[in-house]
Design a protein around this motif. Structure first.
Motif, PDB file in Angstrom:
ATOM      1  N   TYR C  15      31.115  44.978  43.702  1.00  2.00           N
ATOM      2  CA  TYR C  15      32.329  44.702  42.931  1.00  2.00           C
ATOM      3  C   TYR C  15      32.642  43.240  43.146  1.00  2.00           C
ATOM      4  O   TYR C  15      32.331  42.694  44.200  1.00  2.00           O
ATOM      5  CB  TYR C  15      33.445  45.575  43.510  1.00  2.00           C
ATOM      6  N   ARG C  16      33.287  42.617  42.181  1.00  2.16           N
ATOM      7  CA  ARG C  16      33.648  41.215  42.396  1.00  2.16           C
ATOM      8  C   ARG C  16      34.778  41.165  43.407  1.00  2.16           C
ATOM      9  O   ARG C  16      35.728  41.944  43.312  1.00  2.16           O
ATOM     10  CB  ARG C  16      34.092  40.582  41.089  1.00  2.16           C
ATOM     11  N   LEU C  17      34.734  40.243  44.339  1.00  3.18           N
ATOM     12  CA  LEU C  17      35.756  40.176  45.378  1.00  3.18           C
ATOM     13  C   LEU C  17      37.131  39.934  44.778  1.00  3.18           C
ATOM     14  O   LEU C  17      38.126  40.517  45.184  1.00  3.18           O
ATOM     15  CB  LEU C  17      35.409  39.048  46.363  1.00  3.18           C
ATOM     16  N   GLU C  18      37.168  39.059  43.784  1.00  5.73           N
ATOM     17  CA  GLU C  18      38.441  38.748  43.124  1.00  5.73           C
ATOM     18  C   GLU C  18      39.124  40.006  42.642  1.00  5.73           C
ATOM     19  O   GLU C  18      40.295  40.238  42.878  1.00  5.73           O
ATOM     20  CB  GLU C  18      38.171  37.932  41.851  1.00  5.73           C
ATOM     21  N   ASP C  19      38.331  40.818  41.892  1.00  3.83           N
ATOM     22  CA  ASP C  19      38.927  42.009  41.268  1.00  3.83           C
ATOM     23  C   ASP C  19      39.424  42.972  42.322  1.00  3.83           C
ATOM     24  O   ASP C  19      40.495  43.564  42.186  1.00  3.83           O
ATOM     25  CB  ASP C  19      37.910  42.726  40.389  1.00  3.83           C
ATOM     26  N   LEU C  20      38.663  43.100  43.388  1.00  2.00           N
ATOM     27  CA  LEU C  20      39.047  44.074  44.397  1.00  2.00           C
ATOM     28  C   LEU C  20      40.325  43.641  45.103  1.00  2.00           C
ATOM     29  O   LEU C  20      41.266  44.428  45.276  1.00  2.00           O
ATOM     30  CB  LEU C  20      37.908  44.182  45.410  1.00  2.00           C
ATOM     31  N   VAL C  21      40.365  42.381  45.486  1.00  2.00           N
ATOM     32  CA  VAL C  21      41.551  41.915  46.209  1.00  2.00           C
ATOM     33  C   VAL C  21      42.769  41.923  45.298  1.00  2.00           C
ATOM     34  O   VAL C  21      43.857  42.337  45.693  1.00  2.00           O
ATOM     35  CB  VAL C  21      41.301  40.503  46.772  1.00  2.00           C
ATOM     36  N   LEU C 147      53.663  40.957  35.806  1.00  3.06           N
ATOM     37  CA  LEU C 147      53.257  40.296  37.043  1.00  3.06           C
ATOM     38  C   LEU C 147      51.959  40.877  37.557  1.00  3.06           C
ATOM     39  O   LEU C 147      51.081  40.151  38.031  1.00  3.06           O
ATOM     40  CB  LEU C 147      54.361  40.439  38.093  1.00  3.06           C
ATOM     41  N   HIS C 148      51.826  42.183  37.430  1.00  2.00           N
ATOM     42  CA  HIS C 148      50.574  42.796  37.867  1.00  2.00           C
ATOM     43  C   HIS C 148      49.397  42.277  37.062  1.00  2.00           C
ATOM     44  O   HIS C 148      48.327  41.978  37.604  1.00  2.00           O
ATOM     45  CB  HIS C 148      50.646  44.317  37.725  1.00  2.00           C
ATOM     46  N   GLU C 149      49.607  42.117  35.758  1.00  2.00           N
ATOM     47  CA  GLU C 149      48.510  41.572  34.952  1.00  2.00           C
ATOM     48  C   GLU C 149      48.188  40.157  35.381  1.00  2.00           C
ATOM     49  O   GLU C 149      47.027  39.759  35.429  1.00  2.00           O
ATOM     50  CB  GLU C 149      48.910  41.536  33.477  1.00  2.00           C
ATOM     51  N   LYS C 150      49.236  39.401  35.681  1.00  2.00           N
ATOM     52  CA  LYS C 150      48.992  38.027  36.116  1.00  2.00           C
ATOM     53  C   LYS C 150      48.224  38.015  37.437  1.00  2.00           C
ATOM     54  O   LYS C 150      47.310  37.210  37.629  1.00  2.00           O
ATOM     55  CB  LYS C 150      50.336  37.327  36.277  1.00  2.00           C
ATOM     56  N   VAL C 151      48.595  38.922  38.337  1.00  2.00           N
ATOM     57  CA  VAL C 151      47.915  38.945  39.629  1.00  2.00           C
ATOM     58  C   VAL C 151      46.470  39.354  39.452  1.00  2.00           C
ATOM     59  O   VAL C 151      45.565  38.822  40.091  1.00  2.00           O
ATOM     60  CB  VAL C 151      48.653  39.899  40.579  1.00  2.00           C
ATOM     61  N   ARG C 152      46.249  40.293  38.533  1.00  2.00           N
ATOM     62  CA  ARG C 152      44.858  40.739  38.355  1.00  2.00           C
ATOM     63  C   ARG C 152      44.011  39.658  37.731  1.00  2.00           C
ATOM     64  O   ARG C 152      42.807  39.696  37.818  1.00  2.00           O
ATOM     65  CB  ARG C 152      44.813  41.988  37.476  1.00  2.00           C
ATOM     66  N   GLY C 153      44.667  38.673  37.097  1.00  2.00           N
ATOM     67  CA  GLY C 153      43.883  37.604  36.503  1.00  2.00           C
ATOM     68  C   GLY C 153      43.687  36.416  37.417  1.00  2.00           C
ATOM     69  O   GLY C 153      43.132  35.408  37.003  1.00  2.00           O
ATOM     70  N   GLU C 154      44.139  36.498  38.665  1.00  2.00           N
ATOM     71  CA  GLU C 154      44.016  35.340  39.551  1.00  2.00           C
ATOM     72  C   GLU C 154      42.566  35.095  39.929  1.00  2.00           C
ATOM     73  O   GLU C 154      41.787  36.014  40.096  1.00  2.00           O
ATOM     74  CB  GLU C 154      44.853  35.557  40.806  1.00  2.00           C
ATOM     75  N   LYS C 155      42.255  33.821  40.115  1.00  2.00           N
ATOM     76  CA  LYS C 155      40.862  33.474  40.389  1.00  2.00           C
ATOM     77  C   LYS C 155      40.683  33.131  41.849  1.00  2.00           C
ATOM     78  O   LYS C 155      41.619  32.745  42.536  1.00  2.00           O
ATOM     79  CB  LYS C 155      40.453  32.254  39.560  1.00  2.00           C
ATOM     80  N   LEU C 156      39.453  33.237  42.297  1.00  2.00           N
ATOM     81  CA  LEU C 156      39.125  33.005  43.704  1.00  2.00           C
ATOM     82  C   LEU C 156      39.529  31.606  44.136  1.00  2.00           C
ATOM     83  O   LEU C 156      40.056  31.403  45.225  1.00  2.00           O
ATOM     84  CB  LEU C 156      37.612  33.181  43.866  1.00  2.00           C
ATOM     85  N   LYS C 157      39.310  30.628  43.262  1.00  2.00           N
ATOM     86  CA  LYS C 157      39.571  29.267  43.712  1.00  2.00           C
ATOM     87  C   LYS C 157      41.052  28.910  43.697  1.00  2.00           C
ATOM     88  O   LYS C 157      41.441  27.883  44.201  1.00  2.00           O
ATOM     89  CB  LYS C 157      38.793  28.268  42.860  1.00  2.00           C
ATOM     90  N   ASP C 158      41.889  29.799  43.140  1.00  2.00           N
ATOM     91  CA  ASP C 158      43.317  29.500  43.147  1.00  2.00           C
ATOM     92  C   ASP C 158      44.035  30.061  44.349  1.00  2.00           C
ATOM     93  O   ASP C 158      45.200  29.798  44.556  1.00  2.00           O
ATOM     94  CB  ASP C 158      44.001  30.094  41.908  1.00  2.00           C
ATOM     95  N   TRP C 159      43.340  30.885  45.124  1.00  2.00           N
ATOM     96  CA  TRP C 159      44.026  31.513  46.250  1.00  2.00           C
ATOM     97  C   TRP C 159      44.416  30.468  47.266  1.00  2.00           C
ATOM     98  O   TRP C 159      43.705  29.534  47.567  1.00  2.00           O
ATOM     99  CB  TRP C 159      43.112  32.551  46.925  1.00  2.00           C
TER     100      TRP C 159
END
Lengths: 422, 173, 160
Positions: C15-21, C147-159
């Motif tokens: 699974y992609r790490l982004e999606d899981l987190v 907000l949940h949709e926004k969180v699910r769209g967050e990218k790895l490099k933005d963390w």
């Protein structure tokens, strides 16, 4: 001390001291060795039990409250100053947002002050509708009070039950005024618009099922030993102290004085209804709780009498200078258009002078001091809000008690921070 | 009403020339009292057997700016045994030399007078606890006065978007 | 039938790490118990039984900012309260999100005067604005779902 350093694994070393020796060593544990060692705590603006942004500065000796000072102002909105820059009708929406649990009573106090200045008397139908909605607002406010008070004392189911009933009342408000909470339904001269047809059957349905729900809450709280232990004998205030400190409403009626503005100086036709004023004499948290729960029954009595008495007729007085014309007239009559224009741009003028009108809000005496200088905007509005004055009696009730009792006391005086800070 | 007249008689009897003016408007009686007599009048009103105004509803202040004296302090009293309301009004020229505090007569007055000082700036003699209640402690000025601006923010429309946007504070992260 | 097909013999799923987190973060976001004024009552209504917020994993309101990740600023923020809001925001550990609930938190609302901060985006960075005075519980839930949709769209490099 010997016990603190004992290893807990070996049982024979713990039973070394007999009970008498232990008692002699520890003493009562209540002697104050150093009076300066009090804990100063700020029960800060963000706290689950302070019902809003109230900050209490506490001086504690262990768990006992030595001194408590409220620090308010975290919700100061400048309502009084803002209302001076708006016309009378536009300023009405600001009054909703002060005591946000029963916006109807705020509206009523302000509107009746304007009507006193204008020297007009509203139609009978409008008066009855005002009474029905005020009493529904009283019930919904007491439901929130009961829910949050019980939640503070760890009875969470009551919170969920109360909000379930409150949703029904908010649906009634939405049916009438289009808004769940901040209804600006009362207008100078009457009401915004007439009741829809489904309102009266819906209220009757509410009066049918609500007694069963009150029985639910009582079943959870009335004989609950934890609730009784936490509320009986806690936060006692005598009637003389309450009067001297300006306490009004159920907090005063819990201490023995039967004073209800709906009975002593009736307004909006309250003298036509037959209801009691629940009063207790103990003056503690439990007495105030019982006063408010009994007010549920009295409010339902009033609503039932009002529904039976609801007359037909116009809801607004016949004065086009104050009451806006209906939309259908705007297409037909030129005077209606002119009046509409005048009311919407400049507002209606009010004779010069000052009045003070008080109503019985669920928290106590809510009064509006309104001074007009002849212009369409109020020159000075001042609200005597019950929570602001009731809060001053908090140190009186809380000193000498425990910190946990403070939570029960704050819940029982039923403060709303929007009311305090305006 | 007879009770209104009774109040005036008792006050005139006990405290000489305290009442400047009597006004009746919309069924409410207002007594204009001289500032240096207000404390005696209030004590009389509370303690006298036939009057017993034991409940202080409210203390509020008015800023009558074009008129002089500029400030007026209203005391709204209520007699619980006799169910009668009364208003006392005191005209004040200098807000730093306001009327005496009523804290000895009705304890709630401390709290109400602090609010009046905080928002209108009228000091009460003898009230040592006058402090900022609603506003932050370091606030200058008294907002409810007529010469204090409302302090509103101009609305950002499309034509002045940049101009107002540059003045709006933004958080750093 | 679904996930076992992908597991294969070793019982491993990629699974992609982004999606899981992001999935984990959005489904169990704990709000801080921060109700200021009238909007707080609608927030309480949203959490009560009729419009249930616990189906989004948000039934637990943590009183302590250190244990929460979402701050729903519900109500008007006065000038005296503004430093407190900023301090609470600072005390929340990253990742954190802010919902400005209601008109007063978004833009100052009905009150355009000396005492109210004209929108909390002058103090804290806001992710979702929910309009209404007060917004209906359904509007708040819509804001939370955005907000949940926004969180699910967050990218790895933005963390952070």
């Amino acid at each position: 001390m010997t016990l603190a350093t004992q290893p807990t694994s070996s049982s024979d070393t713990i039973q070394e001291l007999t009970v008498e020796e232990l008692r002699a060593k520890v003493g009562t544990g209540m002697e104050i060795e150093d009076a300066e060692e009090h804990l100063l705590l700020s029960m800060g603006p963000q706290h689950p039990s302070t019902h809003g942004v109230l900050r209490l500065l506490l001086e504690l000796d262990g768990e006992t409250v030595i001194n408590v000072a409220p620090d308010i102002g975290f919700l100061h909105t400048g309502v009084e100053k803002t209302m001076e820059s708006k016309t009378y009708t536009k300023a009405l929406v600001l009054t909703d947002r002060m005591d946000y649990l029963s916006p109807m009573s705020n509206n009523l106090g302000y509107i009746m002050a304007i009507e006193k200045l204008l020297d007009v008397e509203v139609t009978p139908r409008a008066q009855v509708i005002r009474v029905i909605l005020s009493e529904l607002a009283r019930i919904s406010s007491h439901l929130v009070w009961l829910g949050t008070h019980a939640l503070d004392l760890a009875a969470m189911t009551v919170f969920l039950y109360c909000f379930r009933e409150r949703e029904y009342i908010l649906d009634l408000f939405e049916m009438v005024a289009g808004q769940r909470m901040m209804v600006s339904y009362f207008r100078p001269g009457g009401l915004w618009r007439d009741l829809p047809e489904e309102f009266v059957p819906a209220v009757r349905h509410f009066l049918d099922f609500f007694p069963g729900k009150i029985a639910d809450y009582e079943a959870l709280l009335k004989k609950n030993p934890i609730f009784l232990r936490r509320t009986k004998g806690v936060g006692v205030i005598s009637a003389e102290d309450a009067i001297a400190w300006g306490v009004t409403g159920p907090s005063l009626r819990g201490s023995g004085l039967e004073w209800d503005i709906r009975k002593t100086q009736p307004y909006a036709g309250y003298e036509q209804y037959d209801f009691d004023v629940p009063t207790r004499t103990e003056g503690d948290v439990y007495a105030r709780y019982r006063c408010r729960v009994d007010e549920f029954w009295q409010s339902m009595r009033i609503i039932e009498q009002a529904l039976d008495k609801l007359p037909d007729g116009p809801i607004n007085i016949d004065n086009p200078k104050i009451v806006p014309p209906s939309r259908s007239q705007l297409g037909q009559s030129m005077e209606a258009v002119i009046h509409h224009f005048k009311l919407w741009t400049e507002g209606f003028s009010v004779p010069e002078g000052y009045v003070y009108h008080s109503v019985e809000s669920p928290r106590g005496e809510f009064a509006c001091y309104l001074r007009s200088d002849g212009s369409p905007k109020p020159a000075r509005v001042h609200f005597r809000t019950p929570s602001f004055v009731n809060l001053a009696s908090l140190p009186n009730m809380a000193k000498g008690g425990f910190l946990a009792d403070l939570v029960a006391i704050i819940g029982s005086i039923d403060i709303v921070l929007g009311d305090i800070d305006r | 009403m007879e009770r209104d007249q009774l109040v005036v008689d008792k006050v005139n009897e006990a405290v000489r020339d305290a009442i400047e003016e009597i006004k009746d408007f919309r069924g409410e009686r207002t007594l204009y009292i001289k500032p240096n007599r207000i404390k005696k009048v209030c004590q009389l009103l509370r303690d006298e057997e036939a009057l017993q105004y034991n409940f202080l509803s409210d203390i509020s202040a008015d800023d009558l700016l074009p008129e002089f004296p500029r400030f007026a302090v209203n005391y709204h009293l209520y007699s619980i045994p006799f169910n009668h309301r009364l208003r006392l009004r005191v005209r004040i020229e200098d807000p730093d030399k306001g009327p005496a505090t009523m804290a000895g007569v009705w304890p709630i007055a401390t709290w109400l007078e602090t609010e009046v000082w905080d928002l209108m700036g009228v000091r009460f003699k003898g009230n040592k606890g006058l402090r900022r209640l609603f506003l932050p402690e370091d606030w200058q000025g008294h907002p409810l006065r007529k010469d204090y601006p409302l302090g509103y923010e101009e609305v950002q429309f499309t034509f002045n978007w940049e101009e107002i946007g540059s003045r709006k504070p933004q958080p750093k992260d | 039938m679904g996930i076992e097909q992908k597991l294969g013999d070793m019982g491993v799923v990629t699974y992609r790490l982004e999606d899981l987190v992001n999935w984990g973060r959005s489904n169990a976001m704990w709000p801080i118990l921060f109700g200021l004024a009238c909007c707080a009552i609608e927030m309480m209504s949203a959490q009560a039984a009729h419009y249930d917020l616990s189906r989004f994993g948000m039934e637990l309101n943590r009183p302590s900012p250190r244990q929460s990740d979402l701050m729903i600023v519900s109500g008007r923020v006065s000038r005296k309260m503004a430093p407190v809001v900023r301090r609470l925001y600072g005390q929340m550990p990253a990742p954190k999100w802010v919902i400005a609930m209601g008109d007063c938190a978004s833009c100052g609302g009905v009150f355009n005067n000396y005492a109210i901060v004209q929108g909390i985006d002058e103090i804290v960075p806001v992710d979702v604005y929910v309009a209404g005075c007060p917004p209906r519980p359904e509007a708040l839930i819509d804001g939370i779902m955005s907000l949940h949709e926004k969180v699910r769209g967050e990218k790895l490099k933005d963390w952070a």
